[in-house]
Enzyme design. Structure first.
Site, short mmCIF file in Angstrom:
data_model
loop_
_atom_site.label_atom_id
_atom_site.label_comp_id
_atom_site.label_asym_id
_atom_site.label_seq_id
_atom_site.Cartn_x
_atom_site.Cartn_y
_atom_site.Cartn_z
N HIS A 199 0.84 -1.21 0.00
CA HIS A 199 0.00 0.00 0.00
C HIS A 199 0.88 1.26 0.00
O HIS A 199 2.08 1.20 0.27
CB HIS A 199 -0.91 -0.02 1.23
CG HIS A 199 -2.30 0.49 0.93
ND1 HIS A 199 -2.54 1.49 0.02
CD2 HIS A 199 -3.52 0.14 1.42
CE1 HIS A 199 -3.84 1.73 -0.03
NE2 HIS A 199 -4.46 0.92 0.79
N GLU B 237 -4.75 0.47 -13.45
CA GLU B 237 -5.80 1.50 -13.35
C GLU B 237 -5.07 2.80 -13.04
O GLU B 237 -4.61 2.99 -11.92
CB GLU B 237 -6.77 1.19 -12.20
CG GLU B 237 -7.50 -0.12 -12.31
CD GLU B 237 -8.46 -0.20 -13.46
OE1 GLU B 237 -8.66 0.80 -14.19
OE2 GLU B 237 -9.02 -1.29 -13.67
N LEU B 238 -4.96 3.67 -14.03
CA LEU B 238 -4.12 4.86 -13.85
C LEU B 238 -4.96 6.14 -13.76
O LEU B 238 -6.10 6.09 -13.32
CB LEU B 238 -3.07 4.89 -14.96
CG LEU B 238 -2.30 3.55 -15.10
CD1 LEU B 238 -1.36 3.57 -16.28
CD2 LEU B 238 -1.56 3.19 -13.82
N CYS C 296 -9.60 9.24 -9.42
CA CYS C 296 -9.22 9.13 -10.83
C CYS C 296 -10.41 9.38 -11.74
O CYS C 296 -10.27 9.91 -12.83
CB CYS C 296 -8.59 7.76 -11.10
SG CYS C 296 -9.59 6.39 -10.52
N GLU D 53 -4.08 16.08 -15.26
CA GLU D 53 -5.04 15.63 -14.26
C GLU D 53 -4.86 16.50 -13.01
O GLU D 53 -3.74 16.68 -12.53
CB GLU D 53 -4.77 14.16 -13.91
CG GLU D 53 -5.71 13.66 -12.83
CD GLU D 53 -5.54 12.17 -12.53
OE1 GLU D 53 -4.42 11.65 -12.68
OE2 GLU D 53 -6.54 11.55 -12.13
O1 LIG Z 1 -9.73 6.80 -7.89
C1 LIG Z 1 -10.43 6.02 -8.53
C2 LIG Z 1 -11.46 5.07 -7.96
C3 LIG Z 1 -12.68 5.75 -7.51
C4 LIG Z 1 -13.85 4.82 -7.36
O2 LIG Z 1 -13.79 3.65 -7.70
O3 LIG Z 1 -14.90 5.29 -6.92
#
Ligand SMILES: O=CCCC(=O)O
Length: 452
Positions: free
Chosen positions: A156, A229-230, A263, A357
């Protein structure tokens, strides 16, 4: 001995100092995980289901405890932390029920007496996870991975080691056998060696582009599967026939929930010119109402950013964009790790807040003349996670969905993750899918069995 200290971004006070695992300890953790795999894969779906439902119950029972640690670690408003824990319980329940269906053998008619596809676990999967949703990002990997018969090892983000250990605790308290899910407390400079270890069969990463690229490079060298997952720079495309009040409510939530650190947040608001003035005026009123404050206070909607340097990065992006000609309509100021809810108008594709971003509470508004231009603006991004379109003509919106280079198109709704739907992006937002039957099939061997 390496140590990591977590700091509460709201109070600035130290929370805890963690001793990082040594190289030897990491090897031992991986060895134990691997041993566990050969027993775990023998368990039935029914046994795994019972344990996964127990994990869901544990999450619900102790949601306050888990949520408070998250809030202390990243400044996330407490009500949103609790909602995050509840969503984790949902994903556990979803896969407890559905995993068996998702991974049923699939018979294929061939010249064989019998031939079929069988879904088998791969073994130990490394999860490299970010701090922005400390529990959710992990559970949406862990629930399907464990139900498929895999073993999870979590690396993590260093500012959420308390949550990382809490996640391990959830599985322990639920009764999972030892080493089904373990956490390694190490810095990111140790990831390469972990991926290189032959025990690790695959890697999933949620995080930044550079982090994804580095992980994929090492995994690729060793021919190991990755799911990435970026980042994202989602557009909120608002057409003139939308329901203005409802759209504003959704757009505000899309951008400002989790204090903008998501994201899939709607970062670029694209407004059809004829309604832009009225929409912006009403939107600003709503954004002004968002309550900033102590993240532990239940009334707070906007907390701090997770670290001061992140707030400072956002400040740079906003300042640069104003210098480039954007109009500051609201907010714009930083105090420590806190950044005011901010709205910028007159944003063009050349400006920083459009191109990059922004990971915090800053919304960039750009206007357009017609739908073709809206699609062009939305696609004018290196990312491709998702887009929202707001209109009363849902039929017309559905017809143009294919023209958006995105992993998801949501009509009259913010882009959101849901255990039942695939989640992931295209372009520099990554590859592979999490959640739904697509997610659980990422880390399995689709074995062909053929009987003549
Ligand atoms: O940051 C991305 C994931 C946000 C989500 O799954 O709600």
């Amino acid at each position: 001995m390496a140590k990591t200290t977590s700091i509460n971004p709201y109070s600035g006070k130290e929370i805890e100092t963690y001793r990082e695992h040594t190289k030897k300890e990491v090897s031992e953790i991986l060895e134990k995980a691997n041993k566990r795999f050969y027993k775990w894969r023998e368990t039935s779906f029914a046994e795994r289901k019972e344990l996964m439902l127990a994990a869901a119950s544990e999450l619900k029972k102790n949601k306050q405890e888990y949520a408070r640690t998250m809030t202390a670690e990243i400044g996330k408003p407490i009500t949103q932390s609790i909602a995050e824990i509840e969503k984790c319980a949902w994903v556990c329940e979803y896969y407890a029920e559905e995993a068996k269906n998702h991974l049923q053998n699939e018979t294929v008619e061939t010249d064989a007496q019998k031939s079929y596809t069988k879904y088998e676990p791969l073994g130990v999967v490394l999860a490299v996870m970010p701090w922005n949703y400390p529990f959710w990002q992990v559970f949406r990997f862990a629930a399907p991975a464990l139900m498929a018969g895999n073993i999870g090892v979590l690396k993590h983000a260093s500012n959420v080691f308390g949550s990382a250990l809490n996640i391990e605790k959830v599985f322990k308290r639920a009764g999972f056998p030892e080493n089904c899910f373990t956490t390694v407390l190490v810095g990111s400079n140790k990831i390469e060696a972990i991926i290189e270890n032959p025990i690790v069969k695959a890697v999933t990463l949620t995080g930044s582009g550079p982090a994804g690229s580095a992980v994929a490079k090492t995994a690729g060298k060793h021919i190991k599967k990755t799911v990435l997952e970026l980042g994202g720079n989602n557009a909120l495309v608002v057409l003139k026939d939308c329901d203005i009040e409802k759209t504003i409510e959704t757009c505000v939530q899309a951008r400002f929930q989790n204090t903008g650190q998501s994201c899939i947040a709607g970062k670029r608001l694209l407004l059809e010119k004829s309604i832009a003035e009225e929409f912006t005026k009403k939107l600003l009123l709503k954004v002004r109402e968002l309550k900033s404050g102590d993240p532990m206070d239940e009334q707070t909607y906007i907390g701090t950013l997770a670290r001061e340097d992140l707030a400072s990065e956002l400040e740079d992006q906003v300042t640069k964009s104003i210098d480039q000609g954007a109009k500051l309509l609201l907010g714009g100021k930083r105090q420590g790790a806190y950044f005011e809810p901010t709205v910028l108008g007159d944003v063009t594709p050349k400006m920083t807040v459009f191109k990059e971003e922004t990971f915090g509470p800053a919304l960039a508004i750009t206007t357009f003349e017609d739908v073709d231009k809206a699609i062009e603006l939305s696609n004018d991004s290196k990312f491709g996670l998702g887009v929202s379109i707001f209109t009363k003509d849902t039929h017309a919106a559905e017809k143009i969905a294919y023209r958006f280079d995105e992993g998801a198109v949501f009509i009259n709704e913010l882009v959101k993750s849901d255990p039942r739907l695939p989640f992931g992006g295209v372009k520099e937002s990554g590859y592979g899918r999490e959640l739904s039957k697509h997610g659980i099939r990422e880390f399995v061997n689709r074995k062909t069995v053929y009987i003549k």
